[in-house]
Design an enzyme around this catalytic site. Sequence first.
Site, PDB file in Angstrom:
ATOM      1  N   ALA A  26       0.816  -1.210   0.000  1.00 42.81           N
ATOM      2  CA  ALA A  26       0.000   0.000   0.000  1.00 42.81           C
ATOM      3  C   ALA A  26       0.851   1.263   0.000  1.00 42.81           C
ATOM      4  O   ALA A  26       1.998   1.271   0.453  1.00 42.81           O
ATOM      5  CB  ALA A  26      -0.926   0.003   1.212  1.00 42.81           C
ATOM      6  N   GLY A  50       0.739  -6.067   0.968  1.00 43.59           N
ATOM      7  CA  GLY A  50      -0.283  -6.396  -0.022  1.00 43.59           C
ATOM      8  C   GLY A  50       0.285  -7.046  -1.267  1.00 43.59           C
ATOM      9  O   GLY A  50      -0.413  -7.795  -1.955  1.00 43.59           O
ATOM     10  N   GLU A  74       0.432 -10.615  -0.412  1.00 44.70           N
ATOM     11  CA  GLU A  74      -0.956 -11.086  -0.338  1.00 44.70           C
ATOM     12  C   GLU A  74      -1.526 -11.299  -1.733  1.00 44.70           C
ATOM     13  O   GLU A  74      -2.294 -12.239  -1.962  1.00 44.70           O
ATOM     14  CB  GLU A  74      -1.794 -10.080   0.455  1.00 44.70           C
ATOM     15  CG  GLU A  74      -1.448 -10.066   1.937  1.00 44.70           C
ATOM     16  CD  GLU A  74      -2.208  -9.013   2.714  1.00 44.70           C
ATOM     17  OE1 GLU A  74      -2.883  -9.374   3.688  1.00 44.70           O
ATOM     18  OE2 GLU A  74      -2.114  -7.829   2.341  1.00 44.70           O
ATOM     19  N   GLU A  88       3.544  -5.821   8.180  1.00 41.34           N
ATOM     20  CA  GLU A  88       2.522  -4.899   8.687  1.00 41.34           C
ATOM     21  C   GLU A  88       2.612  -4.637  10.181  1.00 41.34           C
ATOM     22  O   GLU A  88       2.324  -3.531  10.652  1.00 41.34           O
ATOM     23  CB  GLU A  88       1.120  -5.425   8.343  1.00 41.34           C
ATOM     24  CG  GLU A  88       0.686  -5.197   6.905  1.00 41.34           C
ATOM     25  CD  GLU A  88       1.107  -6.326   5.970  1.00 41.34           C
ATOM     26  OE1 GLU A  88       0.623  -6.382   4.842  1.00 41.34           O
ATOM     27  OE2 GLU A  88       1.942  -7.161   6.397  1.00 41.34           O
TER      28      GLU A  88
END
Length: 225
Positions: free
Chosen positions: A31, A76, A79, A99
């Site tokens: 992000a 992300g 992910e 994170e």
Amino acid sequence: MFYRKIERGRKSESRVVVLRSLVDRAFCSGADLKERANMSPNEVKKFIQNIQRVFRDLETLPIPTIAVIDGAALGGGLELALCCDIRVSGKSAKIGLPETKLAIIPGAGGTQRLSRLIGIAKAKELIFTGRILNSQNALDSGIVNYAVQEGSSYPFALKLAKEILPNGPIALEMAKLAIDRGIQLDLDSALEFENACYAQVIPTEDRIEGLKAFREKRPPIYGGR
């Protein structure tokens, strides 16, 4: 729920997806934290929910997917790669879910998909520490299927795709569905689900073509029917 024309709505001509970045030294670095800092709590919540939906759409594509990880696949980005069926990493790969270092958690499926992939204990260690792995470490941990030399990850992924392409597309779809859904069930229920998926390939023209090609000692030509 099993029949492709009902579940998918339309037949796709695509057989395999190879997902890669055209940005040097980055698959996806996660992000934009500067953008995130200007979001309200409600905007952040909605943003995460949208990402979850998009990633789920990728994960449930009815065809095999291969992620090519060169450079950073963090937060992300990892992910996203975890939504693919197969992962190939180059030597420059940096892979992790950092994170917790930012006082948040992986919010686009990382806590769930990584645990299912490498086991709960290993996933907890990587998420709790926020550790960044290199390509070989990611291979040893079971996060990626292959760790290859720099510059060869995409050609290697294409080679994998070419191994998959000749096979029956409906069979590939049903095999993926049987694995992905079955792993969430107890064994007896999973075997029943597998039988239901197998039932979908029995009436296909491709199954007859496969038997005929085997008998005639020639490569089969599958049309996804």
